[in-house]
Design a protein around this motif. Structure first.
Motif, PDB file in Angstrom:
ATOM      1  N   LEU A 262       0.823  -1.205   0.000  1.00 50.65           N
ATOM      2  CA  LEU A 262       0.000   0.000   0.000  1.00 50.65           C
ATOM      3  C   LEU A 262       0.860   1.260   0.000  1.00 50.65           C
ATOM      4  CD1 LEU A 262      -2.775  -0.984   2.588  1.00 50.65           C
ATOM      5  CD2 LEU A 262      -3.049  -0.760   0.121  1.00 50.65           C
ATOM      6  N   GLY A 266      -3.341   4.381   1.278  1.00 50.03           N
ATOM      7  CA  GLY A 266      -3.858   3.039   1.511  1.00 50.03           C
ATOM      8  C   GLY A 266      -4.821   2.955   2.682  1.00 50.03           C
ATOM      9  N   ASP A 295      -8.033  -4.541   1.753  1.00 45.88           N
ATOM     10  CA  ASP A 295      -7.201  -3.376   1.441  1.00 45.88           C
ATOM     11  C   ASP A 295      -7.526  -2.854   0.047  1.00 45.88           C
ATOM     12  OD1 ASP A 295      -5.167  -4.194  -0.694  1.00 45.88           O
ATOM     13  OD2 ASP A 295      -4.801  -5.772   0.773  1.00 45.88           O
ATOM     14  N   GLY A 297      -5.287  -1.848  -2.211  1.00 42.14           N
ATOM     15  CA  GLY A 297      -4.019  -1.843  -2.937  1.00 42.14           C
ATOM     16  C   GLY A 297      -4.144  -2.295  -4.381  1.00 42.14           C
TER      17      GLY A 297
END
Length: 361
Positions: A262, A266, A295, A297
């Motif tokens: 990230l 992030g 996440d 990412g």
């Protein structure tokens, strides 16, 4: 004998009735790939009515659709049909479905249309994928364990010989035996990590949010990029038998991987929910706890997604490929399963832990 008008009316009636009764979802798109018709089965699968989707671009009608618009454009351009047996559609609430989609060019009232026939394959696909991944993971672990033991035995003899030789050498020459001993210790440590955790979990009844909060505090302190953490807990989740240290290690391994990919924008979400009617390692479970680590990412490359839990497989140049393999082993020790779903902008690791059956079930 029926005349041509009667036959035409019969065909038209049954065609209209059959399309509305089909269990297969049917979608009709115009040449600009906008939705012109959904049958009731399609409305049920997409959880949206024709009134809401009419004239909207098909691919853009969902949070995420893995069906590439270029393939649909090619159908319109060339008239060549295709079938995609693994289309993932994700909705705004992050629910997702897997479909087998066939695209065909048809003509209606002289206009080009694209007919999509969509068959939902979630359950069977999930079971087949889990069984295959389980077999491959076990085979990979057995191979690694066998190799690790073959490596570890001569390493012990090599280290012992270097220690004996060290006693006979002068100070300058001992530099080389020290190097041999240090490298043997390094390789032994690597082999021990390859073998993974072999101690049975020390189970105790506790709330999983205690473990999640510990992990949250640890990672907030070790957060040089100032990644945003979001906690989305279901407070109604009951206590469960877990090994807090092993579950904590699992979460740290997964979150640690996310932190490495990230950037400063992030975000990592820790989410818990009750999950119903799950299939865990081939067995049906009525109630389970689902822990999600999400996440925003870049996602995991598709070529790696079926292999990320294997030992020594990593998407990073400097990765060891052990963190997720160890996490998988720890979750298995809890009779649970660890799964991953990823595309650019969203990666979700899910830990599913079965809740004990109640006495009246």
């Amino acid at each position: 004998m029926h005349n041509s008008t009667q036959l035409k009316d019969i065909r038209k009636y049954y065609q209209q009735q059959l399309v509305s009764q089909l269990g297969t979802a049917v979608v009709v798109l115009n040449s600009r790939l906008e939705i012109k018709y959904l049958n009731p089965a399609a409305e049920a699968i997409f959880n949206k009515s024709l009134n809401r989707l009419l004239n909207k671009p098909f691919v853009d009608s969902f949070l995420h659709c893995s069906l590439q618009i270029e393939r649909l454009e090619q159908v319109v351009r060339t008239g060549q049909d295709f079938t995609d047996s693994d289309v993932i559609i994700e909705f705004i609430d992050n629910a997702r479905i897997s479909l087998e989609v066939s695209a065909t060019v048809i003509r209606i009232d002289g206009k080009t249309r694209v007919l999509l026939e969509c068959k939902q394959i979630d359950k069977q696909k999930q079971i087949n994928t889990e069984m295959f991944q389980e077999q491959q993971w076990q085979a990979a672990r057995d191979l690694i364990r066998g190799l690790a033991h073959e490596i570890k035995n001569p390493l012990g003899g090599l280290r012992g010989a270097a220690q004996l030789l060290d006693r006979e050498l002068n100070e300058e020459q001992r530099e080389f035996t020290s190097l041999i001993i240090a490298q043997a210790d390094r390789l032994t440590n690597l082999v021990d990590r390859l073998l993974g955790p072999n101690q049975l979990p020390n189970l105790s009844l506790m709330n999983i949010h205690q473990v999640l909060e510990t992990v949250y505090r640890l990672k907030k302190l070790d957060n040089a990029k100032n990644i945003q953490f979001v906690r989305d807990y279901d407070p109604s989740i009951p206590d469960i038998l877990i090994d807090p240290e092993k579950l904590q290690q699992t979460l740290l391994n997964i979150i640690g991987n996310a932190l490495q990919v990230l950037n400063e924008q992030g975000k990592i979400t820790l989410k818990t929910r009750i999950a119903t009617n799950q299939t865990i390692n081939g067995e049906k479970v009525k109630l389970a706890i689902k822990i999600s680590i999400i996440d925003n990412g870049p996602g995991i490359p598709p070529a790696l997604q079926d292999k990320i839990f294997y030992p020594m497989v990593s998407g990073r140049a400097n990765g060891t490929g052990l963190g997720l393999s160890i996490a998988q082993t720890l979750v298995h020790q809890h009779q649970g399963k660890l799964a991953c779903h990823s595309y650019p902008g969203r990666t979700e690791f899910s830990i599913i832990l079965p809740l004990p059956k109640r006495s009246n079930q």
